[in-house]
Scaffold this motif. Sequence first.
Motif, PDB file in Angstrom:
ATOM      1  N   GLY A  14       0.826  -1.209   0.000  1.00 45.66           N
ATOM      2  CA  GLY A  14       0.000   0.000   0.000  1.00 45.66           C
ATOM      3  C   GLY A  14       0.857   1.254   0.000  1.00 45.66           C
ATOM      4  O   GLY A  14       0.601   2.203  -0.750  1.00 45.66           O
ATOM      5  N   TRP A  15       1.887   1.246   0.842  1.00 45.83           N
ATOM      6  CA  TRP A  15       2.798   2.397   0.880  1.00 45.83           C
ATOM      7  C   TRP A  15       3.518   2.563  -0.453  1.00 45.83           C
ATOM      8  O   TRP A  15       3.743   3.687  -0.918  1.00 45.83           O
ATOM      9  CB  TRP A  15       3.809   2.261   2.014  1.00 45.83           C
ATOM     10  CG  TRP A  15       3.199   2.510   3.348  1.00 45.83           C
ATOM     11  CD1 TRP A  15       2.976   1.601   4.337  1.00 45.83           C
ATOM     12  CD2 TRP A  15       2.695   3.757   3.855  1.00 45.83           C
ATOM     13  NE1 TRP A  15       2.364   2.202   5.414  1.00 45.83           N
ATOM     14  CE2 TRP A  15       2.185   3.515   5.146  1.00 45.83           C
ATOM     15  CE3 TRP A  15       2.610   5.047   3.329  1.00 45.83           C
ATOM     16  CZ2 TRP A  15       1.616   4.523   5.919  1.00 45.83           C
ATOM     17  CZ3 TRP A  15       2.045   6.045   4.098  1.00 45.83           C
ATOM     18  CH2 TRP A  15       1.553   5.779   5.384  1.00 45.83           C
ATOM     19  N   MET A  16       3.860   1.446  -1.092  1.00 43.94           N
ATOM     20  CA  MET A  16       4.540   1.525  -2.386  1.00 43.94           C
ATOM     21  C   MET A  16       3.631   2.125  -3.452  1.00 43.94           C
ATOM     22  O   MET A  16       4.106   2.840  -4.334  1.00 43.94           O
ATOM     23  CB  MET A  16       5.058   0.151  -2.788  1.00 43.94           C
ATOM     24  CG  MET A  16       6.198  -0.307  -1.872  1.00 43.94           C
ATOM     25  SD  MET A  16       6.895  -1.880  -2.344  1.00 43.94           S
ATOM     26  CE  MET A  16       7.858  -1.344  -3.745  1.00 43.94           C
ATOM     27  N   VAL A  17       2.337   1.860  -3.382  1.00 44.21           N
ATOM     28  CA  VAL A  17       1.399   2.472  -4.333  1.00 44.21           C
ATOM     29  C   VAL A  17       1.420   3.986  -4.162  1.00 44.21           C
ATOM     30  O   VAL A  17       1.445   4.734  -5.150  1.00 44.21           O
ATOM     31  CB  VAL A  17      -0.034   1.915  -4.161  1.00 44.21           C
ATOM     32  CG1 VAL A  17      -1.028   2.709  -4.992  1.00 44.21           C
ATOM     33  CG2 VAL A  17      -0.083   0.437  -4.533  1.00 44.21           C
ATOM     34  N   ILE A  18       1.419   4.442  -2.933  1.00 45.81           N
ATOM     35  CA  ILE A  18       1.487   5.888  -2.679  1.00 45.81           C
ATOM     36  C   ILE A  18       2.759   6.466  -3.297  1.00 45.81           C
ATOM     37  O   ILE A  18       2.725   7.497  -3.965  1.00 45.81           O
ATOM     38  CB  ILE A  18       1.417   6.196  -1.175  1.00 45.81           C
ATOM     39  CG1 ILE A  18       0.012   5.892  -0.646  1.00 45.81           C
ATOM     40  CG2 ILE A  18       1.804   7.656  -0.895  1.00 45.81           C
ATOM     41  CD1 ILE A  18      -0.140   6.010   0.857  1.00 45.81           C
ATOM     42  N   HIS A  19       3.873   5.776  -3.112  1.00 42.65           N
ATOM     43  CA  HIS A  19       5.152   6.274  -3.619  1.00 42.65           C
ATOM     44  C   HIS A  19       5.305   6.104  -5.128  1.00 42.65           C
ATOM     45  O   HIS A  19       6.231   6.657  -5.719  1.00 42.65           O
ATOM     46  CB  HIS A  19       6.311   5.599  -2.886  1.00 42.65           C
ATOM     47  CG  HIS A  19       6.346   5.935  -1.425  1.00 42.65           C
ATOM     48  ND1 HIS A  19       6.439   7.221  -0.942  1.00 42.65           N
ATOM     49  CD2 HIS A  19       6.253   5.139  -0.340  1.00 42.65           C
ATOM     50  CE1 HIS A  19       6.414   7.215   0.381  1.00 42.65           C
ATOM     51  NE2 HIS A  19       6.293   5.962   0.772  1.00 42.65           N
ATOM     52  N   SER A  20       4.386   5.361  -5.760  1.00 41.08           N
ATOM     53  CA  SER A  20       4.449   5.167  -7.206  1.00 41.08           C
ATOM     54  C   SER A  20       3.672   6.245  -7.950  1.00 41.08           C
ATOM     55  O   SER A  20       3.414   6.108  -9.141  1.00 41.08           O
ATOM     56  CB  SER A  20       3.871   3.800  -7.580  1.00 41.08           C
ATOM     57  OG  SER A  20       2.451   3.812  -7.478  1.00 41.08           O
ATOM     58  N   ASP A  21       3.300   7.302  -7.245  1.00 44.55           N
ATOM     59  CA  ASP A  21       2.456   8.347  -7.832  1.00 44.55           C
ATOM     60  C   ASP A  21       1.109   7.778  -8.288  1.00 44.55           C
ATOM     61  O   ASP A  21       0.563   8.173  -9.301  1.00 44.55           O
ATOM     62  CB  ASP A  21       3.154   9.068  -8.982  1.00 44.55           C
ATOM     63  CG  ASP A  21       4.333   9.895  -8.517  1.00 44.55           C
ATOM     64  OD1 ASP A  21       4.279  10.432  -7.393  1.00 44.55           O
ATOM     65  OD2 ASP A  21       5.320   9.987  -9.271  1.00 44.55           O
ATOM     66  N   PHE A  22       0.625   6.814  -7.523  1.00 48.35           N
ATOM     67  CA  PHE A  22      -0.714   6.242  -7.716  1.00 48.35           C
ATOM     68  C   PHE A  22      -0.885   5.552  -9.065  1.00 48.35           C
ATOM     69  O   PHE A  22      -1.855   5.787  -9.770  1.00 48.35           O
ATOM     70  CB  PHE A  22      -1.792   7.292  -7.483  1.00 48.35           C
ATOM     71  CG  PHE A  22      -1.693   7.894  -6.120  1.00 48.35           C
ATOM     72  CD1 PHE A  22      -2.094   7.188  -5.007  1.00 48.35           C
ATOM     73  CD2 PHE A  22      -1.151   9.149  -5.942  1.00 48.35           C
ATOM     74  CE1 PHE A  22      -1.964   7.734  -3.735  1.00 48.35           C
ATOM     75  CE2 PHE A  22      -1.019   9.701  -4.684  1.00 48.35           C
ATOM     76  CZ  PHE A  22      -1.438   8.980  -3.578  1.00 48.35           C
ATOM     77  N   ASP A  23       0.069   4.698  -9.379  1.00 49.67           N
ATOM     78  CA  ASP A  23      -0.060   3.861 -10.567  1.00 49.67           C
ATOM     79  C   ASP A  23      -1.360   3.071 -10.431  1.00 49.67           C
ATOM     80  O   ASP A  23      -1.555   2.315  -9.480  1.00 49.67           O
ATOM     81  CB  ASP A  23       1.148   2.925 -10.644  1.00 49.67           C
ATOM     82  CG  ASP A  23       1.059   1.962 -11.799  1.00 49.67           C
ATOM     83  OD1 ASP A  23       0.260   0.999 -11.711  1.00 49.67           O
ATOM     84  OD2 ASP A  23       1.784   2.160 -12.777  1.00 49.67           O
ATOM     85  N   GLU A  24      -2.274   3.270 -11.364  1.00 50.46           N
ATOM     86  CA  GLU A  24      -3.608   2.670 -11.285  1.00 50.46           C
ATOM     87  C   GLU A  24      -3.553   1.148 -11.258  1.00 50.46           C
ATOM     88  O   GLU A  24      -4.290   0.502 -10.502  1.00 50.46           O
ATOM     89  CB  GLU A  24      -4.487   3.153 -12.437  1.00 50.46           C
ATOM     90  CG  GLU A  24      -5.928   2.754 -12.312  1.00 50.46           C
ATOM     91  CD  GLU A  24      -6.658   3.364 -11.112  1.00 50.46           C
ATOM     92  OE1 GLU A  24      -7.588   2.704 -10.600  1.00 50.46           O
ATOM     93  OE2 GLU A  24      -6.321   4.474 -10.680  1.00 50.46           O
TER      94      GLU A  24
END
Length: 82
Positions: A14-24
């Motif tokens: 979940g944290w990685m999604v945030i750091h990925s600039d919200f890769d859908e």
Amino acid sequence: MQLEKSIDDLIEAGWMVIHSDFDEAAFQNWRSKAAVCLDSLLGSEHTYTQYFRNHVRHSATSSILTGVGILTAAGMDALKPN
């Protein structure tokens, strides 16, 4: 313990999604895996499972933080002695 590792891995994802600039695609993958985990761990009618499905819908910071919080609470709940 496998359950604890699964929850921890999903929280980290979940944290990685945030750091990925919200890769859908990353968000949808995380959301799907987290929903399956909660359903398996707690059942589809459990409050945490229902709240996750109803409130974690969009790749936005608030949705992901809500999901991470639910996963954290579910993990703590599942691991406490009966």
